[in-house]
Design a protein around this motif. Structure first.
Motif, PDB file in Angstrom:
ATOM      1  N   LEU A 426       0.825  -1.205   0.000  1.00  0.00           N
ATOM      2  CA  LEU A 426       0.000   0.000   0.000  1.00  0.00           C
ATOM      3  C   LEU A 426       0.860   1.255   0.000  1.00  0.00           C
ATOM      4  CD1 LEU A 426      -2.656   1.530   0.242  1.00  0.00           C
ATOM      5  CD2 LEU A 426      -2.571   1.175   2.708  1.00  0.00           C
ATOM      6  N   ALA A 427       1.925   1.264   0.808  1.00  0.00           N
ATOM      7  CA  ALA A 427       2.801   2.434   0.865  1.00  0.00           C
ATOM      8  C   ALA A 427       3.414   2.738  -0.498  1.00  0.00           C
ATOM      9  CB  ALA A 427       3.898   2.210   1.907  1.00  0.00           C
ATOM     10  N   VAL A 428       3.888   1.709  -1.184  1.00  0.00           N
ATOM     11  CA  VAL A 428       4.518   1.904  -2.497  1.00  0.00           C
ATOM     12  C   VAL A 428       3.495   2.343  -3.535  1.00  0.00           C
ATOM     13  CG1 VAL A 428       5.606   0.673  -4.415  1.00  0.00           C
ATOM     14  CG2 VAL A 428       6.490   0.412  -2.102  1.00  0.00           C
ATOM     15  N   LEU A 429       2.322   1.710  -3.537  1.00  0.00           N
ATOM     16  CA  LEU A 429       1.299   2.045  -4.529  1.00  0.00           C
ATOM     17  C   LEU A 429       0.795   3.469  -4.340  1.00  0.00           C
ATOM     18  CD1 LEU A 429      -0.631  -1.347  -4.397  1.00  0.00           C
ATOM     19  CD2 LEU A 429       0.626  -0.456  -6.367  1.00  0.00           C
ATOM     20  N   ALA A 430       0.552   3.872  -3.087  1.00  0.00           N
ATOM     21  CA  ALA A 430       0.094   5.238  -2.828  1.00  0.00           C
ATOM     22  C   ALA A 430       1.187   6.257  -3.176  1.00  0.00           C
ATOM     23  CB  ALA A 430      -0.319   5.376  -1.362  1.00  0.00           C
ATOM     24  N   LYS A 431       2.420   5.918  -2.867  1.00  0.00           N
ATOM     25  CA  LYS A 431       3.537   6.816  -3.165  1.00  0.00           C
ATOM     26  C   LYS A 431       3.694   7.005  -4.671  1.00  0.00           C
ATOM     27  CE  LYS A 431       8.144   7.642  -1.265  1.00  0.00           C
ATOM     28  NZ  LYS A 431       9.171   7.089  -0.346  1.00  0.00           N
ATOM     29  N   TYR A 432       3.594   5.922  -5.409  1.00  0.00           N
ATOM     30  CA  TYR A 432       3.714   6.010  -6.866  1.00  0.00           C
ATOM     31  C   TYR A 432       2.570   6.838  -7.452  1.00  0.00           C
ATOM     32  CZ  TYR A 432       4.259   4.599 -11.729  1.00  0.00           C
ATOM     33  OH  TYR A 432       4.431   4.611 -13.093  1.00  0.00           O
ATOM     34  N   ASP A 433       1.381   6.668  -6.896  1.00  0.00           N
ATOM     35  CA  ASP A 433       0.234   7.445  -7.371  1.00  0.00           C
ATOM     36  C   ASP A 433       0.461   8.937  -7.147  1.00  0.00           C
ATOM     37  OD1 ASP A 433      -3.014   6.449  -7.823  1.00  0.00           O
ATOM     38  OD2 ASP A 433      -2.577   8.554  -7.534  1.00  0.00           O
ATOM     39  N   ILE A 434       0.928   9.309  -5.951  1.00  0.00           N
ATOM     40  CA  ILE A 434       1.176  10.725  -5.650  1.00  0.00           C
ATOM     41  C   ILE A 434       2.307  11.274  -6.515  1.00  0.00           C
ATOM     42  CG2 ILE A 434       2.054  12.282  -3.854  1.00  0.00           C
ATOM     43  CD1 ILE A 434       0.448  10.629  -1.829  1.00  0.00           C
ATOM     44  N   TYR A 435       3.370  10.501  -6.672  1.00  0.00           N
ATOM     45  CA  TYR A 435       4.530  10.964  -7.431  1.00  0.00           C
ATOM     46  C   TYR A 435       4.221  11.139  -8.923  1.00  0.00           C
ATOM     47  CZ  TYR A 435       7.975  10.388  -3.659  1.00  0.00           C
ATOM     48  OH  TYR A 435       8.700  10.526  -2.509  1.00  0.00           O
ATOM     49  N   VAL A 439       2.114  15.109  -8.286  1.00  0.00           N
ATOM     50  CA  VAL A 439       3.310  15.869  -8.663  1.00  0.00           C
ATOM     51  C   VAL A 439       3.259  16.148 -10.164  1.00  0.00           C
ATOM     52  CG1 VAL A 439       5.821  15.846  -8.799  1.00  0.00           C
ATOM     53  CG2 VAL A 439       4.676  14.879  -6.794  1.00  0.00           C
ATOM     54  N   GLY A 440       3.428  17.416 -10.520  1.00  0.00           N
ATOM     55  CA  GLY A 440       3.368  17.806 -11.925  1.00  0.00           C
ATOM     56  C   GLY A 440       2.017  18.328 -12.352  1.00  0.00           C
ATOM     57  N   SER A 441       1.005  18.203 -11.476  1.00  0.00           N
ATOM     58  CA  SER A 441      -0.319  18.739 -11.812  1.00  0.00           C
ATOM     59  C   SER A 441      -0.361  20.240 -11.531  1.00  0.00           C
ATOM     60  CB  SER A 441      -1.395  18.014 -11.005  1.00  0.00           C
ATOM     61  OG  SER A 441      -1.233  18.254  -9.612  1.00  0.00           O
ATOM     62  N   GLN A 442      -1.424  20.897 -11.972  1.00  0.00           N
ATOM     63  CA  GLN A 442      -1.567  22.339 -11.786  1.00  0.00           C
ATOM     64  C   GLN A 442      -2.299  22.642 -10.481  1.00  0.00           C
ATOM     65  OE1 GLN A 442      -3.476  23.933 -15.264  1.00  0.00           O
ATOM     66  NE2 GLN A 442      -1.672  23.643 -16.554  1.00  0.00           N
ATOM     67  N   TYR A 443      -1.907  23.746  -9.844  1.00  0.00           N
ATOM     68  CA  TYR A 443      -2.516  24.101  -8.567  1.00  0.00           C
ATOM     69  C   TYR A 443      -4.007  24.382  -8.701  1.00  0.00           C
ATOM     70  CZ  TYR A 443       1.550  24.207  -5.540  1.00  0.00           C
ATOM     71  OH  TYR A 443       2.607  23.834  -4.768  1.00  0.00           O
ATOM     72  N   GLN A 444      -4.412  24.924  -9.832  1.00  0.00           N
ATOM     73  CA  GLN A 444      -5.826  25.242  -9.995  1.00  0.00           C
ATOM     74  C   GLN A 444      -6.693  23.992 -10.164  1.00  0.00           C
ATOM     75  OE1 GLN A 444      -6.216  27.645 -13.477  1.00  0.00           O
ATOM     76  NE2 GLN A 444      -5.124  26.225 -14.816  1.00  0.00           N
ATOM     77  N   HIS A 445      -6.039  22.846 -10.367  1.00  0.00           N
ATOM     78  CA  HIS A 445      -6.770  21.595 -10.518  1.00  0.00           C
ATOM     79  C   HIS A 445      -6.440  20.598  -9.401  1.00  0.00           C
ATOM     80  CE1 HIS A 445      -6.797  22.727 -15.026  1.00  0.00           C
ATOM     81  NE2 HIS A 445      -7.931  23.124 -14.443  1.00  0.00           N
ATOM     82  N   LEU A 446      -6.065  21.104  -8.226  1.00  0.00           N
ATOM     83  CA  LEU A 446      -5.757  20.211  -7.110  1.00  0.00           C
ATOM     84  C   LEU A 446      -6.982  19.370  -6.744  1.00  0.00           C
ATOM     85  CD1 LEU A 446      -3.679  22.359  -4.578  1.00  0.00           C
ATOM     86  CD2 LEU A 446      -2.901  20.376  -5.870  1.00  0.00           C
ATOM     87  N   PRO A 447      -6.803  18.085  -6.439  1.00  0.00           N
ATOM     88  CA  PRO A 447      -7.950  17.247  -6.061  1.00  0.00           C
ATOM     89  C   PRO A 447      -8.581  17.731  -4.755  1.00  0.00           C
ATOM     90  CG  PRO A 447      -5.870  16.086  -5.712  1.00  0.00           C
ATOM     91  CD  PRO A 447      -5.533  17.332  -6.460  1.00  0.00           C
ATOM     92  N   SER A 448      -9.864  17.460  -4.608  1.00  0.00           N
ATOM     93  CA  SER A 448     -10.612  17.973  -3.455  1.00  0.00           C
ATOM     94  C   SER A 448     -10.131  17.383  -2.134  1.00  0.00           C
ATOM     95  CB  SER A 448     -12.105  17.691  -3.638  1.00  0.00           C
ATOM     96  OG  SER A 448     -12.337  16.298  -3.791  1.00  0.00           O
ATOM     97  N   TRP A 449      -9.539  16.169  -2.165  1.00  0.00           N
ATOM     98  CA  TRP A 449      -9.125  15.559  -0.898  1.00  0.00           C
ATOM     99  C   TRP A 449      -8.014  16.348  -0.220  1.00  0.00           C
ATOM    100  CZ3 TRP A 449      -4.082  13.781  -0.426  1.00  0.00           C
ATOM    101  CH2 TRP A 449      -3.383  13.518  -1.603  1.00  0.00           C
ATOM    102  N   GLY A 470       6.044  29.697  -7.322  1.00  0.00           N
ATOM    103  CA  GLY A 470       5.087  30.487  -8.084  1.00  0.00           C
ATOM    104  C   GLY A 470       4.891  30.077  -9.526  1.00  0.00           C
ATOM    105  N   ASP A 471       5.193  28.839  -9.893  1.00  0.00           N
ATOM    106  CA  ASP A 471       5.042  28.423 -11.288  1.00  0.00           C
ATOM    107  C   ASP A 471       3.696  27.769 -11.565  1.00  0.00           C
ATOM    108  OD1 ASP A 471       5.341  26.041  -9.970  1.00  0.00           O
ATOM    109  OD2 ASP A 471       6.934  25.247 -11.264  1.00  0.00           O
ATOM    110  N   GLY A 472       2.859  27.621 -10.523  1.00  0.00           N
ATOM    111  CA  GLY A 472       1.544  27.032 -10.722  1.00  0.00           C
ATOM    112  C   GLY A 472       1.556  25.524 -10.889  1.00  0.00           C
ATOM    113  N   ILE A 473       2.714  24.901 -10.767  1.00  0.00           N
ATOM    114  CA  ILE A 473       2.854  23.450 -10.919  1.00  0.00           C
ATOM    115  C   ILE A 473       3.247  22.850  -9.574  1.00  0.00           C
ATOM    116  CG2 ILE A 473       4.020  21.578 -12.145  1.00  0.00           C
ATOM    117  CD1 ILE A 473       2.266  23.292 -13.934  1.00  0.00           C
TER     118      ILE A 473
END
Length: 683
Positions: A426-435, A439-449, A470-473
């Motif tokens: 679980l730790a590896v799968l969740a970490k890979y999902d976050i990474y 990571v690399g997504s835009q701040y204006q589209h952050l997930p609700s969680w 301040g790059d929005g990423i």
């Protein structure tokens, strides 16, 4: 016994089927548009009502039923109950988070806790069952009490004190977890959530003691298992097209290592880490400039607040300035502590991500050796602490025979391993999902969680994502996540329906409540049975003994809830302290009491006292949150592993004190012969 076991099996099969039907119904209701908050309420209150119902049905005032469930719990069910008792909030909620944050180092918890049960099976549990009493102080008092009528007053009192200290420290962590879960999934205040969970704990343990707790814990284990496996299997399919997490673990780990290497070399990541390094250097300069820097900082915070008020700034800006001023250290001494912690936190975030699978990474051989030594020390402390935890050892008294106790320990290990072999995956799968997804997504589209968990605790946010450059990423270095929320947030991280989030919350609540029940009962039984009945009022009726136990349980529960509401530390730190204290204080006396006839009451008293003092001294001397300093650590061992010094000190003290004083009374030696003799059926 066979018909009794079959009847129990039918009951719990029906319970499991009804639970899955409840899950399906909630999933359909969510699909039809039921609000998330209502799903959270239904999960929380339905499970609490279930535990309360079991508690009411199994209520009792019989001493044997209240203390040891009538000694008639079949091995497989005792194994499930013990596993639920064991899989606490630390295991369910915090362990995967520790592996996420610490990588290979986090495996020390899994190795230590699992290995500890091997010690329980080999060294202690069968012998306690053959002794056939009610509490751990009972055994120690009879073993070391000599000729004093079997009461063993001083030894009993010390064993009770150790039981209370260890169990209280542990139960605070469980109640803290209850508040964390309740506040997230019902929207109530953290402190209110603690007392809501407390009501469920008390209904079970207050009404029926060990009898009610046992059958509630079997039900809780089923919820824990389902709640942990479903989101992990979902992530396994998502990232590895394989529903078996342990197999997905092997295929995703190389992908994670590749992604980690990319993030180490990413220029944007390096820029953010440089910002954190600048902050750390700023705190270092402030520490050098004390007390003048503290006075200047306070004047500046007050000036900004006054300026915002004078120009009628927007209310959020004024409130922010007020929070900065109120959070400012109240004195130069407090500034030393706060700024040192903040400097360390910024230095940690300035470092590139460590390879998850690399054992003991470090800049040089010495640093790597220090991490390896801490890994081994923590694993040893957890093993010995497991073998000395009163609320776990009490379960050895609940089976019909010694042989059933041995079989019960096997089933306990089996049911624990179903969870523990899944946690690293679980730790590896969740970490890979976050990474890869966050990571690399835009701040204006952050997930609700992200916003959900950030608002659970606004003073010390459990999750924080701040655009440092301040790059929005979103960069990895801009993400701060508390290990205590990773499992609870896993369904949302993986994009699962919200009903699974409610299920995981119910599993975490079950894990915390099951352990809290056992711990509170261990404390109240030690006080009522070992102090009141054995030492104060031996003529007390059975009804009076049970009543006193219930009243004491109520008092201890409310004190523990109040302490937990103050948020004294994170869950794993509290649990680690409890294990070191249990190992240092109880483990030497228990093991030598079984295997060395020459150990006497003087040695036991001295050994428990010395082990406790050495352990506590080391924690206070080296833990920064308790006023200590890591620079004073012996052999660079972390405070959480203080038991690695307390246990040898206790063992050596018992041996020396026993050899230097009179041999134990022959009744003590006779007890050792009896509990270790293979010719006494059933064995």
């Amino acid at each position: 016994m066979s018909s009794y076991r079959q009847r129990l099996s039918r009951y719990y099969l029906w319970y499991t089927a009804c639970f899955f039907a409840f899950l399906l119904a909630l999933a359909l209701l969510e699909r039809e548009g039921m609000p998330r908050l209502w799903i959270g309420y239904l999960f929380m209150f339905a499970t609490i009502a279930l535990y309360a119902t079991i508690g009411v049905i199994t209520r009792t005032s019989n001493v044997s039923e209240y203390y040891v469930a009538g000694r008639r719990v079949p091995a497989v069910f005792n194994g499930m109950a013990t596993a639920a008792d064991w899989i606490s909030a630390a295991s369910f909620i915090s362990l995967a988070g520790s592996l996420y944050l610490r990588g290979f180092d986090g495996l020390a918890y899994i190795m230590g806790w699992t290995g500890g049960y091997c010690l329980v099976a080999l060294l202690i549990a069968p012998y306690l069952r053959k002794f056939a009493q009610y509490t751990i102080p009972d055994f120690l008092a009879a073993r070391y009490g000599g000729g004093a009528g079997g009461r063993g007053g001083p030894v009993r009192v010390m064993a009770v004190a150790a039981t209370i200290i260890v169990s209280f420290t542990y139960v605070v962590a469980q109640i803290y977890a209850v508040g964390l879960i309740a506040s997230r999934f019902t929207g109530v205040d953290f402190s209110v959530g603690i007392f809501l969970g407390l009501a469920s704990i008390l209904v079970c343990s207050f009404l029926g003691g060990m009898r009610a707790i046992t059958w509630t814990q079997v039900a809780q284990y089923i919820i824990i298992l389902v709640a942990f496996l479903i989101p992990t299997m979902w992530l396994s399919v998502k990232h590895a097209d394989n529903p078996v997490p342990q197999l997905a673990y092997g295929s995703v780990l190389p992908k994670l290592a590749q992604r980690e290497q990319q993030l180490v070399l990413d220029p944007s990541e390096n820029a953010v880490r440089a910002r954190f390094l600048e902050r750390a250097n700023d705190y270092a300069q402030r520490l050098k400039g004390l007390p003048a820097s503290w006075e200047a900082g306070k004047r500046e915070a007050q000036r900004k607040l006054d300026a915002a008020r004078l120009r009628n700034a927007p209310l959020p800006e004024i409130r922010a300035a007020e929070r900065i001023l109120s959070a400012y250290p109240r004195s130069p001494d407090e500034a030393v502590r706060v700024w040192t912690e903040q400097r360390a936190a910024n230095l940690a975030r300035a470092q590139p991500p460590e390879p998850h699978a690399a054992p003991f990474p470090g800049p040089d051989r010495e640093a790597s050796d220090i991490r390896r030594n801490n890994f081994l020390a923590l694993a040893l402390c957890l093993m010995m602490g497991t073998a000395a935890l009163p609320h776990i050892l009490m379960r050895a008294y609940t089976t019909p025979s010694v042989n059933e106790t041995r079989v019960s320990v096997f089933w306990t290990l089996f049911f624990i391993l179903l969870i523990y072999l899944t946690i690293p995956a679980l730790a590896v799968l969740a970490k890979y999902d976050i990474y890869t997804n966050l990571v690399g997504s835009q701040y204006q589209h952050l997930p609700s969680w992200i916003s959900y968990w950030a608002n659970v605790d606004k003073v010390n946010p459990l999750i924080s994502v701040t655009d440092m450059n301040g790059d929005g990423i979103v960069q990895l270095a801009e993400i701060s996540i508390d290990g205590d929320v990773l499992v609870l947030a896993t369904p949302e991280i993986g994009g699962l329906p919200y009903v699974i989030s409610g299920l995981v919350a119910a599993g975490g609540l079950a894990a915390a409540l099951s352990t809290a029940d056992g711990l509170l009962l261990a404390i109240s039984n030690a006080l009522s049975h070992d102090i009141w009945y054995k030492l104060v009022d031996p003529a007390a009726s059975t009804q009076k003994r049970v009543t006193i136990s219930k009243l004491l349980l109520l008092a201890v529960a409310f004190i523990a809830a109040y302490v937990a509401s103050q948020k004294p530390a994170d869950i794993l730190s509290l649990v680690g302290a409890a294990f070191s204290l249990a190992a240092s204080t109880m483990f030497p006396a228990l093991v030598l009491g079984v295997f060395w006839k020459r150990a006497n009451h003087v040695g036991a008293i001295a050994g428990m006292a010395v082990g406790f003092v050495v352990c506590m001294y080391y924690m206070l001397h080296t833990n920064p949150s308790l006023g200590g300093n890591l620079d004073g650590a012996w052999l660079h061992i972390a405070p959480i592993s203080a038991g690695v010094f307390g246990v040898p000190a206790g063992l050596l003290t018992i041996v020396l004190a026993s050899l230097l004083t009179a041999a134990p009374h022959r009744s003590s030696a006779g007890l050792v012969d009896y509990i270790r003799s293979p010719d006494q059926p059933p064995y």
